[in-house]
Scaffold this motif. Structure first.
Motif, PDB file in Angstrom:
ATOM      1  N   GLY A  20       0.380  29.982  20.585  1.00  0.00           N
ATOM      2  CA  GLY A  20      -0.068  28.646  20.397  1.00  0.00           C
ATOM      3  C   GLY A  20       0.567  27.385  21.246  1.00  0.00           C
ATOM      4  O   GLY A  20       1.652  27.529  20.847  1.00  0.00           O
ATOM      5  N   THR A  21      -0.075  26.631  21.970  1.00  0.00           N
ATOM      6  CA  THR A  21       0.803  25.554  22.605  1.00  0.00           C
ATOM      7  C   THR A  21      -0.190  24.281  22.903  1.00  0.00           C
ATOM      8  O   THR A  21      -1.267  24.564  22.851  1.00  0.00           O
ATOM      9  N   PRO A  22       0.553  23.249  22.926  1.00  0.00           N
ATOM     10  CA  PRO A  22      -0.248  22.171  23.265  1.00  0.00           C
ATOM     11  C   PRO A  22      -1.148  22.133  24.852  1.00  0.00           C
ATOM     12  O   PRO A  22      -0.427  22.615  25.558  1.00  0.00           O
ATOM     13  N   GLY A  23      -2.216  21.415  24.556  1.00  0.00           N
ATOM     14  CA  GLY A  23      -2.618  21.268  26.036  1.00  0.00           C
ATOM     15  C   GLY A  23      -4.277  21.916  25.820  1.00  0.00           C
ATOM     16  O   GLY A  23      -4.538  22.528  24.876  1.00  0.00           O
ATOM     17  N   ILE A  24      -5.058  21.535  27.020  1.00  0.00           N
ATOM     18  CA  ILE A  24      -6.095  22.360  27.307  1.00  0.00           C
ATOM     19  C   ILE A  24      -5.870  23.560  27.954  1.00  0.00           C
ATOM     20  O   ILE A  24      -5.535  23.696  28.967  1.00  0.00           O
ATOM     21  N   VAL A  25      -6.354  24.739  27.207  1.00  0.00           N
ATOM     22  CA  VAL A  25      -5.923  25.950  27.844  1.00  0.00           C
ATOM     23  C   VAL A  25      -7.203  26.760  28.310  1.00  0.00           C
ATOM     24  O   VAL A  25      -8.116  26.793  27.546  1.00  0.00           O
ATOM     25  N   GLU A  26      -7.012  27.348  29.477  1.00  0.00           N
ATOM     26  CA  GLU A  26      -8.177  28.008  30.184  1.00  0.00           C
ATOM     27  C   GLU A  26      -8.361  29.466  29.633  1.00  0.00           C
ATOM     28  O   GLU A  26      -7.293  29.769  28.948  1.00  0.00           O
ATOM     29  N   ALA A  27      -9.425  30.257  29.700  1.00  0.00           N
ATOM     30  CA  ALA A  27      -9.447  31.462  29.533  1.00  0.00           C
ATOM     31  C   ALA A  27      -8.597  32.607  29.895  1.00  0.00           C
ATOM     32  O   ALA A  27      -7.903  33.430  29.156  1.00  0.00           O
ATOM     33  N   ASP A  28      -7.631  32.287  30.953  1.00  0.00           N
ATOM     34  CA  ASP A  28      -6.650  33.225  31.464  1.00  0.00           C
ATOM     35  C   ASP A  28      -5.324  32.455  30.891  1.00  0.00           C
ATOM     36  O   ASP A  28      -4.344  33.379  31.339  1.00  0.00           O
ATOM     37  N   GLY A  29      -5.341  31.721  30.157  1.00  0.00           N
ATOM     38  CA  GLY A  29      -3.991  31.363  29.604  1.00  0.00           C
ATOM     39  C   GLY A  29      -3.389  30.110  30.515  1.00  0.00           C
ATOM     40  O   GLY A  29      -2.152  29.998  30.173  1.00  0.00           O
ATOM     41  N   THR A  30      -3.964  29.714  31.493  1.00  0.00           N
ATOM     42  CA  THR A  30      -3.423  28.609  32.133  1.00  0.00           C
ATOM     43  C   THR A  30      -3.543  27.298  31.548  1.00  0.00           C
ATOM     44  O   THR A  30      -4.655  26.905  30.972  1.00  0.00           O
ATOM     45  N   VAL A  31      -2.577  26.503  31.614  1.00  0.00           N
ATOM     46  CA  VAL A  31      -2.735  25.091  30.730  1.00  0.00           C
ATOM     47  C   VAL A  31      -3.170  24.093  31.645  1.00  0.00           C
ATOM     48  O   VAL A  31      -2.360  23.745  32.680  1.00  0.00           O
ATOM     49  N   ARG A  32      -4.587  23.954  31.711  1.00  0.00           N
ATOM     50  CA  ARG A  32      -5.065  22.733  32.716  1.00  0.00           C
ATOM     51  C   ARG A  32      -4.463  21.483  32.540  1.00  0.00           C
ATOM     52  O   ARG A  32      -4.187  20.791  33.702  1.00  0.00           O
ATOM     53  N   LEU A  33      -4.391  21.216  31.300  1.00  0.00           N
ATOM     54  CA  LEU A  33      -3.898  19.547  31.111  1.00  0.00           C
ATOM     55  C   LEU A  33      -2.886  19.713  30.049  1.00  0.00           C
ATOM     56  O   LEU A  33      -3.263  20.085  28.807  1.00  0.00           O
ATOM     57  N   GLY A  34      -1.516  19.518  29.945  1.00  0.00           N
ATOM     58  CA  GLY A  34      -0.564  19.467  28.913  1.00  0.00           C
ATOM     59  C   GLY A  34       0.406  18.321  28.984  1.00  0.00           C
ATOM     60  O   GLY A  34       1.381  18.706  29.542  1.00  0.00           O
ATOM     61  N   THR A  35      -0.057  17.080  28.436  1.00  0.00           N
ATOM     62  CA  THR A  35       0.886  16.147  28.654  1.00  0.00           C
ATOM     63  C   THR A  35       2.122  15.924  27.639  1.00  0.00           C
ATOM     64  O   THR A  35       3.046  15.281  27.962  1.00  0.00           O
ATOM     65  N   ALA A  36       1.890  16.632  26.647  1.00  0.00           N
ATOM     66  CA  ALA A  36       3.001  16.673  25.648  1.00  0.00           C
ATOM     67  C   ALA A  36       4.260  17.554  25.953  1.00  0.00           C
ATOM     68  O   ALA A  36       5.398  16.939  25.171  1.00  0.00           O
TER      69      ALA A  36
ATOM     70  N   VAL B 184      -3.540  33.161  24.987  1.00  0.00           N
ATOM     71  CA  VAL B 184      -2.754  31.882  24.833  1.00  0.00           C
ATOM     72  C   VAL B 184      -3.809  30.878  24.387  1.00  0.00           C
ATOM     73  O   VAL B 184      -5.045  30.921  24.731  1.00  0.00           O
ATOM     74  N   GLU B 185      -3.645  29.962  23.317  1.00  0.00           N
ATOM     75  CA  GLU B 185      -4.769  29.147  22.767  1.00  0.00           C
ATOM     76  C   GLU B 185      -4.144  27.797  22.687  1.00  0.00           C
ATOM     77  O   GLU B 185      -2.964  27.666  22.295  1.00  0.00           O
ATOM     78  N   ASN B 186      -4.901  26.828  22.497  1.00  0.00           N
ATOM     79  CA  ASN B 186      -4.438  25.543  22.021  1.00  0.00           C
ATOM     80  C   ASN B 186      -3.911  25.472  20.732  1.00  0.00           C
ATOM     81  O   ASN B 186      -4.463  26.273  19.828  1.00  0.00           O
ATOM     82  N   ASP B 187      -2.985  24.708  20.326  1.00  0.00           N
ATOM     83  CA  ASP B 187      -2.086  24.672  19.055  1.00  0.00           C
ATOM     84  C   ASP B 187      -3.306  24.304  18.002  1.00  0.00           C
ATOM     85  O   ASP B 187      -3.022  24.883  16.738  1.00  0.00           O
ATOM     86  N   ALA B 188      -3.947  23.429  18.072  1.00  0.00           N
ATOM     87  CA  ALA B 188      -4.838  22.891  16.913  1.00  0.00           C
ATOM     88  C   ALA B 188      -5.999  24.035  16.818  1.00  0.00           C
ATOM     89  O   ALA B 188      -6.194  24.286  15.394  1.00  0.00           O
ATOM     90  N   ASN B 189      -6.218  24.654  17.668  1.00  0.00           N
ATOM     91  CA  ASN B 189      -7.157  25.867  17.540  1.00  0.00           C
ATOM     92  C   ASN B 189      -6.475  27.058  16.780  1.00  0.00           C
ATOM     93  O   ASN B 189      -7.241  27.293  16.035  1.00  0.00           O
ATOM     94  N   ALA B 190      -5.268  27.346  17.315  1.00  0.00           N
ATOM     95  CA  ALA B 190      -4.600  28.315  16.495  1.00  0.00           C
ATOM     96  C   ALA B 190      -4.243  27.739  14.803  1.00  0.00           C
ATOM     97  O   ALA B 190      -4.422  28.503  14.081  1.00  0.00           O
ATOM     98  N   GLY B 191      -4.196  26.562  14.664  1.00  0.00           N
ATOM     99  CA  GLY B 191      -3.926  26.105  13.488  1.00  0.00           C
ATOM    100  C   GLY B 191      -5.028  26.066  12.538  1.00  0.00           C
ATOM    101  O   GLY B 191      -4.880  26.565  11.414  1.00  0.00           O
ATOM    102  N   VAL B 192      -6.401  26.010  12.954  1.00  0.00           N
ATOM    103  CA  VAL B 192      -7.517  26.023  12.076  1.00  0.00           C
ATOM    104  C   VAL B 192      -7.798  27.528  11.936  1.00  0.00           C
ATOM    105  O   VAL B 192      -8.272  28.010  10.770  1.00  0.00           O
ATOM    106  N   VAL B 193      -7.218  28.388  12.942  1.00  0.00           N
ATOM    107  CA  VAL B 193      -7.604  29.675  12.565  1.00  0.00           C
ATOM    108  C   VAL B 193      -6.845  30.121  11.434  1.00  0.00           C
ATOM    109  O   VAL B 193      -7.021  31.053  10.556  1.00  0.00           O
TER     110      VAL B 193
END
Length: 386
Positions: free
Chosen positions: A160-176, A199-208
């Protein structure tokens, strides 16, 4: 594509194997099962169950349980005891990792989801991506060593990491995080692991995580807001994670770009100048001053909470969740919760329940672990003919 039917022996073996394995796993921690027990539970014939169990033992997923010493003496008087079998939870492990702005963390679990270890390291927010990844690998190495688990035993890794994460785990946008935008994070991590890496966005991981072991257990429609300088949200719709078309669902922190003049630096300022540096330490200080009665700090907190309420209300009106979970900053959350609840009742047609995160700072790594376990379970219990 070949047509599959019940006459396909390989498909039948997989179905039978999955049925037996599910029963063994569900009984983990209870007395081991005999072949007759398994036959009754799965409604398969005893010879079929015996063949399946032999295959599971060969695969390392099941083991014959040892008799208790006093039982051995009794069995010697009455004849050969029935063989009993158990699920081998130690046959593999799942790993959850958080790579965040201020810390990296990892949590390890066996194949039943039972936690076997956790570790967390503080990391500076200005650390470059290579060093941040090295810190994450160091945390994983320390966890595996302290748990006595070989890296080869990992069956899946969730991150889990901040940012917009694509399906292959690439961080398309991560300003943090410095250097995070465009980072092929999944590819970089797969170089060190011989198993699937998700690889998943941190908030998505949090709600799971909150639905698995936190404030949202039993809830189907949930929004979790990670309160930060740029708040983000993860959503479950009908119990399923909603990522959006490009993985950007829930990026409510970008709403301030819609013509709003006040930036977070201005909102949280207690003077005529923008708050600088704008980091969690400075924000925590503003919240502490507000609690102590400082007038300017109280106004700053009110401005910040009002902005947060508007952002969350927009998401609540769109999704109509039954529950909003508030997580993120360890300090100041109590100051956010009640105003958020009150204002959502004012703005929303059907106000949701609002609750604080139960898991706190462990939510992201725990959610990443749950995603890894889901991947393992899909492998163990799949009957797809391939």
């Amino acid at each position: 594509m070949a047509r599959l039917s019940g006459r396909d022996p390989s498909l039948l073996r997989r179905i039978n194997s999955t049925a037996v394995l599910r029963v063994l796993r569900s009984q983990f921690g209870r007395p081991p099962l005999t072949l007759t027990d398994l036959a009754h539970a799965t409604e398969l014939s005893r010879p079929t169950v015996e063949g399946v169990v032999e295959g599971l033992v060969d695969a390392g997923l099941a083991a014959e349980a040892e008799e208790e010493p006093d039982t051995v003496a009794q069995a010697a008087r009455r004849g050969r005891p029935a063989r009993r079998f158990r699920f081998r939870a130690e046959a593999g492990y799942a790993l959850g990792v958080e790579v965040g702005s201020h810390r990296v963390a990892a949590v390890l679990a066996d194949l039943t989801g039972r936690f076997t270890g956790t570790v967390a390291h503080e990391v500076g927010e200005d650390v470059p991506e290579d060093r941040r990844l090295a810190e994450a690998h160091d945390a994983v190495d320390a966890l595996l060593e302290s748990s006595g688990v070989r890296r080869e035993s990992l069956r899946a890794v969730g991150v889990g990491t901040p940012g917009i994460v694509e399906a292959d785990g690439t961080v398309r946008l991560g300003t943090a995080l410095p250097g995070w935008t465009g980072l092929p994070l999944g590819e970089r991590l797969r170089e060190r692991f011989r198993c699937p890496v998700l690889v998943e966005n941190d908030a998505n991981a949090g709600v799971v995580a909150e639905r698995w072991k936190g404030a949202a257990v039993g809830a189907e429609d949930v929004v979790m807001v990670l309160v930060g300088l740029s708040p983000g949200a993860g959503s479950l719709i009908g119990g399923r994670l909603h990522r959006g078309f490009g993985g950007a669902a829930g990026e409510i922190g970008a709403l301030h770009l819609l013509g709003r003049e006040a930036t977070p630096e201005r909102l949280l300022s207690t003077t005529d100048e923008p708050l600088h540096p704008l980091d969690e330490v400075a924000v925590a200080r503003v919240f502490a001053l507000a609690r102590a009665g400082d007038v300017q700090a109280r106004r700053a907190v009110e401005r910040f909470v009002q902005r947060l309420v508007h952002d969350v209300a927009a998401l609540v009106l769109a999704l109509d969740p039954e529950l909003v979970v508030v997580g993120g900053w360890a300090s100041g959350l109590d100051d956010v919760l009640e105003p958020l609840r009150r204002e959502l009742e004012r703005y929303c047609l059907r106000p949701p329940r609002v609750a604080l995160s139960v898991l706190g700072e462990a939510a992201v790594a725990t959610g990443a672990l749950r995603l890894a376990l889901d991947e393992v379970e899909s492998e163990l219990f799949s009957v797809d003919a391939g």
